[in-house]
Motif scaffolding. Structure first.
Motif, PDB file in Angstrom:
ATOM      1  N   SER A 125       0.753  -1.067   0.117  1.00 32.74           N
ATOM      2  CA  SER A 125      -0.024   0.153   0.410  1.00 32.74           C
ATOM      3  C   SER A 125       1.231   1.484  -0.366  1.00 32.74           C
ATOM      4  O   SER A 125       2.019   1.631   0.922  1.00 32.74           O
ATOM      5  CB  SER A 125      -0.714  -0.094   0.844  1.00 32.74           C
ATOM      6  N   GLU A 292      -1.342  -6.126   0.971  1.00 35.73           N
ATOM      7  CA  GLU A 292      -3.004  -4.716   1.538  1.00 35.73           C
ATOM      8  C   GLU A 292      -3.035  -4.188   0.048  1.00 35.73           C
ATOM      9  O   GLU A 292      -3.955  -3.638  -0.327  1.00 35.73           O
ATOM     10  CB  GLU A 292      -2.009  -3.839   1.773  1.00 35.73           C
ATOM     11  N   CYS A 300     -11.027  -4.796   0.531  1.00 38.49           N
ATOM     12  CA  CYS A 300      -9.082  -4.560   1.111  1.00 38.49           C
ATOM     13  C   CYS A 300      -8.912  -4.636   2.762  1.00 38.49           C
ATOM     14  O   CYS A 300      -9.829  -3.782   3.321  1.00 38.49           O
ATOM     15  CB  CYS A 300      -8.674  -3.283   0.677  1.00 38.49           C
ATOM     16  N   GLY A 302      -6.424  -4.175   5.416  1.00 35.30           N
ATOM     17  CA  GLY A 302      -4.769  -3.381   5.500  1.00 35.30           C
ATOM     18  C   GLY A 302      -4.107  -4.380   7.173  1.00 35.30           C
ATOM     19  O   GLY A 302      -3.533  -3.236   7.548  1.00 35.30           O
TER      20      GLY A 302
END
Length: 832
Positions: A125, A292, A300, A302
């Motif tokens: 990410s 990620e 999604c 994290g």
């Protein structure tokens, strides 16, 4: 999305291994490779491209690196040997910039190309940067990799103020680390509640209050308007309401976004993240993605734990036995600045949901579980997260909790029928697939398998399956599994400080400094003491450790001292006390002898005895007379000999070269200097010094904690002796040429002992435990170590020797303090 395709490129390549190229050398990419190797180690020829010029490391452990708790070497997951042992080509510091799907080739920034049969995208990410004026100023950093940590450390070395924008987990960890590094820290958070995705309003309030109590400025409902600069560097952060916060560094920690640019440019389907199916395959059947950067069934992730599930599904597919990933129910077990937090599932409540809440203000504990349709759907725990794994297991499995509804909030032991006598009962009831270590995705079954396979200690389990090897919050669970699996065969580690805590002496000493704990109640709260006020074992130990860690800041808690130390006298079997004034190096003079004689007559002391440490011990003093006894002795310039304290006791000397025909050096003079330098210093245990003027050793220096034997060429320095029940002869620490060197090494050795040994551990068992070579290494490997340790010793002594040394009995001490003021200049003069 295309249906998953299973390739058999070995037949196309003449039986050679398939070429697997991995874009991303982070936790997800390397974990996927680990899973593939575990299933079919010969199937792929692997090349990994990493943007950072480093091996694979644990990114979630960057916070301890920032805080100074760990070094980079401590957070490496796979070192150079892992790549070499598995035939993996690592291309570090050279990120892939494009993917040629038609030719099945990746192109790196350097121009290097690599062909693939299978491609794995694990780009992770990108940090989100709020689009405000000044965001590009020097001094504005993110918190995503080791380079960011280095930038923050460089700023912290200069001191000043830091502003962290974002009150999520990363932001709070950055604030904690910078605060520990000495910066004044303000946290600015847009939402009304800190960590609003993991905590409800009540838990967020408790967290905010605790962080503010530790000195951080926490501003919620705060919208950043501008980052103000001066000469191209950040100088402040201004909010939309006009408030302004000075800043020498600004840390942006407002969130992350899947890193999709590379995949999108290659024409792979992307929405919020790279779209994958249940086998982690993208819209191109030759390309997989994990971590990620992906979007699976609209979600999604994290957090770390879902990545492990993804990697297992990916490896199954890549090795020909597809299983499928169905998404993850996420939980967050966190330690923010040493505060235990846990959250899982949906805690928004609402229609049809039932909240069950428990608050224990005295312990700082808050628990809330959310039940809907007789199923646990969410949980938030603050201050006590012991049942987090159990709640998470109930939540994942969707089990009916109606039968344990009344006991649910009190945890698993109560729900199981109140089996509180067995602390391992909750762990025993967990299913084999229950998650134990979220950082490394290790289940209960895997830990048990490692133990049965020969991992019979905590360190062995950490090495075998990585459970408890990262943040350490699951250490208690792993220890319980060890105990349950092996029974009495568990390899025991260091003993805990006492029955009130699970921490060892070493743990407590480390955590007091790491967490900036400066009071006994704070220590008990933050280190989860199981008793309200501690016990006779832990309170004196905590008091000593705090005195040693924070000289001049921590106020000595007299009620946490043994009665002998409080009274500055030894209690005898008839209830009276004996008083021992200090005689420097065993020397005395008519004034001191007259004062002792006067005290003996005035208070009808029935006996006076010369001690083994060359002092006079006055026996039979009543408790109520102790303040007056010490007042009279102080008036003659005599201070406490600490014959009853965990401190320097005596410095025994012989007459040395001044009188003895065999003496080689002035042992008496050196003894006086050493005693004046070290008196009043609190220690883990009693501490004795001796100085012998020649190798005949009349002062018995070789059975003392620190002994000096004078020789023609200088001084032999000996340590770790004990003349008590278990006699131990000293070890030779070093040889020096001058008195000054002898005193400097003595100060350094004492300080190292004070900082490293456990409370109530004499130097003899301490050295036997850690080894003489470890002590020598601490003092002499670094040429500046002795000077640094001695400087710390002298710094702490100015507070210890400035402390009133007379009796602490109840009563008016104004007269005593007047005497102290008169004699203090004489007592504190240097021996030079």
């Amino acid at each position: 999305m295309n249906a998953p395709v299973t390739f058999d490129t070995k037949s196309l390549n003449g039986g050679l291994a398939e070429r697997l190229v991995v874009i991303g050398n982070g936790m997800a990419g390397c974990r996927a490779v680990e899973e593939i190797l575990a299933r079919d180690p010969a199937r792929y020829s692997v090349t990994i491209f990493g943007a950072e010029p480093r091996v694979n490391y644990n990114r979630i452990m960057l916070s301890p690196v920032l805080a100074g708790e760990k070094a980079f070497e401590d957070i490496v997951i796979n070192g150079d040997d892992w790549y070499a042992d598995n035939g993996i080509t690592l291309v570090s510091g050279d990120p892939v910039v494009s993917i040629d799907r038609a030719s099945q080739v990746v192109i790196a920034q350097s121009g290097r190309t690599e062909a693939y049969d299978r491609l794995l995208i694990a780009t992770g990410s990108d940090p989100f940067i709020i689009p405000v004026p000044g965001k590009d100023l020097a001094g504005v950093v993110t918190f995503r990799d080791l380079d960011d940590v280095d930038r923050m450390l460089a700023a912290a070395e200069k001191g000043g103020s830091a502003v962290v924008i974002g009150g999520g987990l990363l932001g709070l960890e950055a604030a904690h680390g910078l605060s520990l590094r000495g910066m004044s820290v303000s946290v600015i958070h847009l939402m009304p509640t800190l960590m609003e995705r993991q905590l409800d309003e009540a838990a967020g309030f408790l967290l905010k209050s605790e962080l503010e109590r530790r000195g951080q400025t926490i501003v919620t409902s705060a919208d950043t308007a501008e980052i103000v600069g001066k000469d191209g560097h950040v100088s402040a952060v201004r909010l939309k309401d006009g408030r302004e916060f000075a800043a020498d560094i600004v840390v942006m920690a407002v969130g992350i976004r899947p890193a999709t640019a590379l995949a999108k440019a290659a024409g792979i389907d992307v929405e919020r993240g790279i779209m994958v199916d249940d086998h982690m395959v993208t819209s191109d059947p030759a390309i997989m993605a994990v971590g990620e950067c992906i979007q699976h069934r609209g979600a999604c992730y994290g957090l770390v734990a879902p990545l492990w599930d993804m990697c297992r599904a990916l490896a199954d597919h890549a090795t020909g036995s597809p299983s499928g990933y169905e998404g993850s129910v996420t939980s967050t077990k966190l330690k923010v600045s040493g505060i235990d937090l846990f959250s899982a599932g949906d805690f928004s409540g609402g229609d049809g949901a039932e909240d069950i809440v428990m608050r224990d203000a005295s312990r700082g504990v808050y628990k809330r579980v959310i039940v809907r349709d007789d199923r646990l759907v969410g949980a938030v725990l603050y201050g006590d997260t012991a049942d987090g794994s159990w709640y998470f297991d109930l939540l994942k499995k969707g089990e009916d909790v109606s039968g344990i509804r009344e006991a649910l909030i009190f945890g698993q032991a109560f729900a199981a029928g109140g089996a509180l006598a067995d602390p391992n009962a909750a762990v025993a009831a967990l299913s084999d697939d229950a998650e134990i270590c979220g950082c490394n995705g290790v289940s209960k079954g895997k830990v048990v398998g490692c133990v049965l396979g020969g991992a019979h200690s905590l360190d062995a389990v950490r090495s075998a399956c990585k459970a408890s090897a990262s943040c350490g919050s699951c250490t208690g669970l792993v220890e319980s599994l060890l105990s349950l699996t092996l029974g009495g065969e568990v390899e025991s580690g260091p003993k805990t400080l006492c029955k009130c805590t699970k921490f060892t002496h070493s743990d407590v000493r480390r955590l007091l400094i790491e967490k900036q704990i400066k009071a006994i109640p704070q220590a008990m709260q933050e280190l989860h003491w199981t008793t309200p006020d501690g016990c006779a074992s832990c309170r004196p130990a905590l008091n000593y450790y705090l005195l040693c860690a924070w000289p001049g800041e921590y106020v000595d808690d007299q009620q946490s001292r043994f009665v002998n130390e409080r009274m500055h006298a030894n209690i005898q079997k008839d209830g009276t006390y004996s008083v021992v004034p200090r005689m420097w190096g065993g020397l005395t003079n008519p004034k001191e002898l007259r004062a002792i004689a006067d005290v003996v007559e005035k208070f009808n002391a029935p006996m006076v005895k010369v001690t083994g440490g060359q002092r006079l011990d006055i026996f039979g003093i009543k408790k109520e007379d102790l303040p007056a006894v010490w007042a009279d002795l102080n008036a003659a310039g005599m201070v406490s000999g600490h014959a009853y304290g965990k401190s320097l006791r005596t410095v025994k000397t012989c007459v040395g070269s001044e009188w003895c025909r065999f003496g080689t050096q002035d042992s008496t003079g050196l003894g006086v200097k050493l005693e004046r330098m070290t008196w009043g210093s609190w220690m883990p245990h009693k501490f004795k010094i001796a100085v012998s003027g020649c190798p005949r050793n009349c002062a018995e220096a070789t059975i003392k904690d620190f002994g000096v034997v004078c020789v023609d060429s200088g001084y032999e320095l000996h340590v770790g002796g004990n003349g008590g029940i278990k006699v131990r002869v000293t070890d030779l620490l070093s040889k020096v040429a001058t008195e000054e060197e002898a005193m400097e090494v003595c100060a350094a050795f004492i300080q190292h002992y004070r900082e490293d040994a456990w409370y109530l551990e004499r130097t003899a068992p301490w050295i036997e435990r850690v080894g003489l070579e470890a002590v020598k290494s601490a003092l002499f490997d670094d040429p500046d170590a002795v000077a640094r340790l001695a400087a710390r010793f002298r710094h702490s002594q100015q507070f210890m020797q400035d402390d009133p040394w007379a009796a602490r009995a109840a009563g008016d001490e104004s007269e005593l303090h007047q005497h102290l003021a008169e004699v203090r200049p004489l007592i504190l003069e240097t021996a030079s």
